[in-house]
Write an enzyme that holds these catalytic residues in place. Structure first.
Site, PDB file in Angstrom:
ATOM      1  CG  ASP A  78      22.534  70.739  51.533  1.00 43.89           C
ATOM      2  OD1 ASP A  78      21.719  71.609  51.917  1.00 43.89           O
ATOM      3  OD2 ASP A  78      22.525  70.275  50.379  1.00 43.89           O
ATOM      4  CG  HIS A  89      23.834  72.307  46.620  1.00 45.88           C
ATOM      5  ND1 HIS A  89      23.700  71.380  47.639  1.00 45.88           N
ATOM      6  CD2 HIS A  89      25.142  72.303  46.272  1.00 45.88           C
ATOM      7  CE1 HIS A  89      24.888  70.837  47.890  1.00 45.88           C
ATOM      8  NE2 HIS A  89      25.774  71.381  47.071  1.00 45.88           N
ATOM      9  CG  ASP A 132      19.557  71.914  49.277  1.00 44.79           C
ATOM     10  OD1 ASP A 132      19.123  70.808  49.591  1.00 44.79           O
ATOM     11  OD2 ASP A 132      20.682  72.089  48.751  1.00 44.79           O
ATOM     12  CG  HIS A 189      19.940  70.334  41.906  1.00 40.92           C
ATOM     13  ND1 HIS A 189      20.199  71.686  41.980  1.00 40.92           N
ATOM     14  CD2 HIS A 189      20.479  69.781  43.035  1.00 40.92           C
ATOM     15  CE1 HIS A 189      20.862  71.947  43.104  1.00 40.92           C
ATOM     16  NE2 HIS A 189      21.042  70.814  43.755  1.00 40.92           N
TER      17      HIS A 189
END
Length: 381
Positions: free
Chosen positions: A255, A168, A166, A129
């Site tokens: 996740d 996200h 991931d 990120h």
């Protein structure tokens, strides 16, 4: 099957210093519990274990601005403040801890490029990120994008493929490499309509020379193993064979697991085993085995340690006993404070009614069809 010492793992307890404090979802003990689980399973004598080093400022500048690096240093000395709007607080020693994370990923790259290992995994990495001038989403420096620039500039590779699993969307990696045609970015994630960071839609395809080299696969909540693996098998092997990268870098956030507290996908540990096997086959077919894996998200500590252990064992070609080592269970209880599962693979699975299962399958098939339509240069119609 990989041979002895063919897989490198980069780890030291210095990763425990990457710590946002009590109550923060990112628990640094997940790195140690993963490493100790592979140790108790007896995998260390089949791996090349290397300690991380600190990345130099020159290496950080492959992506980040000097102003941002200076800001991180200042906050790191002060020990408080925020790097973003709320979930990435500063902590004492943050600069050093984050530089070790990046250095660990660059160590993994060097092991593979030097020919010391065919595959290498840095569980501490995967901070996708962070952008050139800011931190975000628990990430201070973006080791994934830095590794890509390092491969292109230091190692002079012609093409890198980045795969991010991931839950996200890897927005920092995407925007940092958005105009880079030598890096094909492929990102599977829960749709930004439902989850942070609210990006990663199909029409985000790159810009300038990099247009057509950013492939986003946004998935609906409750995407289960069968739907996810369908999408993965339909997209990744073809892209790899058509793009012909010299090396593949994979962000291995877990996740996406059905018990993860921060997201809404519904994978079980079976999916990680299959993803690792698909990837192992792809890298041996396309890159002569050159494969760098980095960690990523996962906020259920026992899932992270087990899922990464499964992935490493699969690329080693070793079938581990399902019963978790007793020493590890004891260590987990003393570090985390509750009983972990007793088995490596999930014994329970998410409840999804047949109607929901079918509708998710149909939605994901539609996403795959749409992705293929947008990238005719890779997917021959």
């Amino acid at each position: 099957m990989s041979s002895l010492q063919d897989v490198g793992v980069i780890y030291s307890d210095v990763y425990l210093n990457y710590n946002f404090g009590r109550g923060h979802p990112l628990n640094p003990y997940r790195y140690k519990l993963f490493f100790d689980l592979i140790k108790y399973y007896g995998l260390l004598d089949k791996l090349k274990h290397t300690e991380p080093r600190m990345a130099s400022e020159d290496e950080l500048r492959l992506l980040h601005t000097q102003d941002y690096i200076d800001r991180v240093k200042k906050l790191s000395e002060r020990g408080y403040g925020m790097l973003d709007f709320g979930d990435t607080p500063a902590f004492k020693g943050m600069f050093e801890a984050s530089s070790y994370i990046v250095g660990g990923t660059l160590n993994a790259v060097d092991l593979v490029m030097n020919g010391e290992c065919t595959h290498a995994f840095n569980p501490g990495g995967g901070h996708h990120h962070a952008a050139s001038d800011r931190g975000a989403g628990f990430c201070v420096f973006n080791d994934v994008a830095i590794a890509v620039r390092y491969l292109l500039e230091k190692w002079k590779v012609k093409k890198v493929m980045v795969i991010d699993i991931d839950v996200h969307h890897g927005d920092g990696t995407q925007w940092s490499l958005y105009s880079e045609p030598r890096a094909l970015k492929v990102d599977f994630h829960e749709s930004g309509m439902y989850l942070y960071p609210g990006t990663g839609f199909m029409d985000e395809m790159g810009e300038g020379d990099g247009y057509g080299f950013m492939v986003n696969i946004p998935l609906p909540p409750r995407t289960h193993d069968d739907a996810y693996l369908y999408a993965f098998k339909e997209i990744v092997p073809i892209l790899a064979e058509e793009f012909k990268p010299d090396i593949i870098v994979q962000q291995c956030g877990v996740d996406t697991h059905f018990e993860d507290p921060l997201a809404h996908l519904a994978l079980t540990t079976r999916a990680y085993a299959e993803i690792a096997e698909i990837m192992h086959e792809v890298v041996h077919k396309v890159t002569n085995g050159k494969y760098v894996m980095v960690g990523g998200g996962g906020y259920n500590v026992e899932t992270v340690a087990r899922a990464w252990t499964i992935m490493v064992s699969r690329i080693l070609g070793i079938e581990l006993p399902d019963e978790l080592p007793k020493e590890w269970i004891e260590e987990f209880k003393s570090l985390i404070g509750y009983e972990p599962p007793k088995t490596l693979y999930d014994k329970s699975k998410p409840f999804i009614s047949e109607g929901t299962w079918r509708s998710i399958m149909a939605d994901v098939e539609q996403v795959v069809k749409e992705v293929k339509k947008r990238f005719p240069q890779f997917f021959k119609q």
